[in-house]
Enzyme design. Structure first.
Site, mmCIF file in Angstrom:
data_model
loop_
_atom_site.group_PDB
_atom_site.id
_atom_site.type_symbol
_atom_site.label_atom_id
_atom_site.label_comp_id
_atom_site.label_asym_id
_atom_site.label_seq_id
_atom_site.Cartn_x
_atom_site.Cartn_y
_atom_site.Cartn_z
ATOM 1 N N GLN A 1 -14.341 -69.695 38.044
ATOM 2 C CA GLN A 1 -14.952 -68.733 37.135
ATOM 3 C C GLN A 1 -14.753 -69.263 35.714
ATOM 4 O O GLN A 1 -13.656 -69.742 35.388
ATOM 5 C CB GLN A 1 -14.277 -67.368 37.244
ATOM 6 C CG GLN A 1 -14.412 -66.701 38.590
ATOM 7 C CD GLN A 1 -13.294 -67.060 39.556
ATOM 8 O OE1 GLN A 1 -12.627 -68.092 39.418
ATOM 9 N NE2 GLN A 1 -13.091 -66.235 40.557
ATOM 10 N N ASP B 1 -20.051 -66.932 36.901
ATOM 11 C CA ASP B 1 -19.561 -65.772 36.163
ATOM 12 C C ASP B 1 -19.794 -65.873 34.650
ATOM 13 O O ASP B 1 -18.890 -65.641 33.842
ATOM 14 C CB ASP B 1 -18.062 -65.533 36.447
ATOM 15 C CG ASP B 1 -17.789 -65.170 37.900
ATOM 16 O OD1 ASP B 1 -18.733 -65.175 38.698
ATOM 17 O OD2 ASP B 1 -16.638 -64.880 38.228
ATOM 18 N N ASP C 1 -22.805 -65.617 40.970
ATOM 19 C CA ASP C 1 -22.352 -64.286 40.507
ATOM 20 C C ASP C 1 -22.360 -64.173 38.985
ATOM 21 O O ASP C 1 -21.422 -63.638 38.386
ATOM 22 C CB ASP C 1 -20.916 -64.017 41.003
ATOM 23 C CG ASP C 1 -20.776 -64.116 42.509
ATOM 24 O OD1 ASP C 1 -21.786 -63.942 43.215
ATOM 25 O OD2 ASP C 1 -19.654 -64.371 42.985
ATOM 26 N N ARG D 1 -25.008 -59.671 45.206
ATOM 27 C CA ARG D 1 -24.154 -59.393 46.362
ATOM 28 C C ARG D 1 -23.049 -58.452 45.903
ATOM 29 O O ARG D 1 -22.678 -58.445 44.713
ATOM 30 C CB ARG D 1 -23.591 -60.676 46.974
ATOM 31 C CG ARG D 1 -22.698 -61.492 46.063
ATOM 32 C CD ARG D 1 -22.084 -62.668 46.834
ATOM 33 N NE ARG D 1 -21.158 -63.421 46.000
ATOM 34 C CZ ARG D 1 -20.128 -64.121 46.460
ATOM 35 N NH1 ARG D 1 -19.880 -64.162 47.760
ATOM 36 N NH2 ARG D 1 -19.337 -64.779 45.642
ATOM 37 N N TRP E 1 -19.629 -57.218 45.150
ATOM 38 C CA TRP E 1 -18.222 -57.577 44.973
ATOM 39 C C TRP E 1 -17.349 -56.434 45.508
ATOM 40 O O TRP E 1 -16.307 -56.641 46.115
ATOM 41 C CB TRP E 1 -17.977 -57.860 43.491
ATOM 42 C CG TRP E 1 -16.590 -58.213 43.087
ATOM 43 C CD1 TRP E 1 -15.576 -58.659 43.890
ATOM 44 C CD2 TRP E 1 -16.056 -58.154 41.765
ATOM 45 N NE1 TRP E 1 -14.445 -58.892 43.129
ATOM 46 C CE2 TRP E 1 -14.713 -58.589 41.834
ATOM 47 C CE3 TRP E 1 -16.589 -57.789 40.517
ATOM 48 C CZ2 TRP E 1 -13.893 -58.658 40.705
ATOM 49 C CZ3 TRP E 1 -15.773 -57.869 39.396
ATOM 50 C CH2 TRP E 1 -14.437 -58.292 39.500
#
Ligand SMILES: *[C@@H]1O[C@H](CO)[C@@H](O)[C@H](O)[C@H]1NC(C)=O
Ligand SMILES: *[C@@H]1O[C@H](CO)[C@@H](O)[C@H](O)[C@H]1NC(C)=O
Ligand SMILES: *[C@@H]1O[C@H](CO)[C@@H](O)[C@H](O)[C@H]1NC(C)=O
Ligand SMILES: *[C@@H]1O[C@H](CO)[C@@H](O)[C@H](O)[C@H]1NC(C)=O
Length: 336
Positions: free
Chosen positions: A139, A162, A183, A247, A249
């Site tokens: 991340q 991220d 993400d 999606r 988390w």
């Protein structure tokens, strides 16, 4: 002037100017008090740290340049950062870049890796690009956003995994650019509205990862309206078919995409489980309306997602996302 332009400097304004959308912003406006004289602040954090830690309303004007630094903002009073540009209506003419390359693996948390960390309410930023240059492997946040009533106008956020942490508070992202792969728009209790942005995908992954963990009425409502989702010019081969709108988390993930034009070749299910062993899909609200473009040809939506009707879609808007009083703090000239 050449010296100043190439190294850049930041000046502080006391009066927040009103610009005509689409015009240029190439100098601090008349009436503004500029502090300091040239050379005193060669960094944006230097300018931020020079401001009084009180409730007064302040502004920072930034000349063109690449500023390699992490910027953390905590002062209580309202603050606006303006980037030098010939066209305020878009990120495309931005000349100011803040870049840094920390990862969560190195810093111990997502937030601490952020190139720009906003831990204050009433913050606005116009026409500034923010990049996390770490790349692949952890991340690595470009913008870590924890403030309430925060707006980004014509800004770019660039990362890989991220990129945008919309973690807390009401916040808007308007007419900007957001790039990533994994993400790359995520957070837990933030209420965010994304309007008129280019969302660019550079490799396999999910555009959003909502961490909404319970069924309260407000937390982590991500509403997207009139964005485009594209592949970056250098997108990794094999990306096609492996990009998803989101999606979960956490179990109560809630994400709504309205009027999106998609050229990035999405997986036909559009939405993904968290992972095979832990799908997290029992209570999600993953919805879209009027999604068009070559990237969603042959879409066969996942069972746990919802294709909204026009009247259902009408319930989701900037006001349902960030509050009915949004016009008291959002620059509405950017709202789509
Ligand atoms: C910032 O860096 C980019 C990429 O290296 C370069 O194209 C651009 O001219 C630089 N901007 C300024 C204002 O120096
Ligand atoms: C959520 O909204 C519903 C319907 O508007 C309301 O009945 C309920 O009390 C709200 N719950 C919370 C936690 O605010
Ligand atoms: C869509 O995603 C599923 C699950 O990851 C995968 O098995 C499938 O191959 C993907 N479809 C395409 C066309 O790549
Ligand atoms: C669907 O979305 C496109 C792109 O944002 C927009 O131009 C069009 O007006 C929308 N159609 C409806 C029925 O809302």
């Amino acid at each position: 002037m050449k010296f100043l332009r190439s190294f850049g400097f930041a000046a502080v304004l006391f009066y927040l100017p009103v610009y005509v959308l689409g015009g240029s912003r190439t100098s601090p406006p008349a009436g503004a008090v500029i502090v300091p004289t040239s050379g005193e602040f060669q960094t944006i954090s230097g300018a931020v740290n020079s401001l009084p830690n009180d409730g007064s309303s302040r502004g920072i004007f930034v000349y063109p340049g690449n500023y390699t630094e992490q910027v953390s903002i905590t002062r209580p009073g309202p603050l606006t950062i303006f980037g030098y540009t010939y066209d305020t209506s878009t990120y495309k003419s931005n000349t100011v870049m803040i870049q840094y390359g920390l990862s969560a693996k190195q810093t111990g948390s997502d937030d601490a890796s952020g190139t720009l960390r906003v831990h204050k309410d009433n913050f606005r930023m116009y026409n500034v690009n923010v990049k996390n240059t770490f790349g692949i492997g952890s991340q690595a946040i470009a913008i870590s956003q924890y403030g309430n009533r925060v707006g980004f106008y014509g800004c770019s956020f660039i990362g890989y995994q991220d990129t945008v942490l919309a973690e807390q508070g009401a916040q808007v992202y308007l007419k900007g650019y957001i790039e990533g792969a994994v993400d790359f728009i995520f957070g837990q209790t933030g209420q965010a509205y994304f309007g008129g942005n280019v969302i660019a995908v550079s490799s396999k992954g999910c555009v959003t990862a909502s961490g909404r963990a319970s069924n309260d009425n407000t937390s982590c409502r991500y509403v997207f309206n009139q964005n485009t989702i594209t592949l970056t010019p250098g997108a990794a081969s094999g990306t096609a078919g492996h990009v998803f709108l989101g999606r979960p988390w956490q179990d109560f993930a809630k994400v709504i995409f309205l009027n999106t034009v998609v050229s990035a070749p999405l997986n036909t299910s559009l939405w993904s489980v968290w992972n095979a062993g832990q799908p997290n899909t029992d209570n999600v609200f993953f919805a879209d309306f009027n999604t068009t473009g070559s990237g969603v040809k042959g879409a066969h939506r996942a069972k746990f997602s919802t294709l909204l009707t026009a009247s259902q879609a009408a319930q989701y808007s900037i006001s349902s996302a960030v509050g009915y009083d949004y016009s008291s703090w959002v620059d509405t000239s950017y709202v789509v």
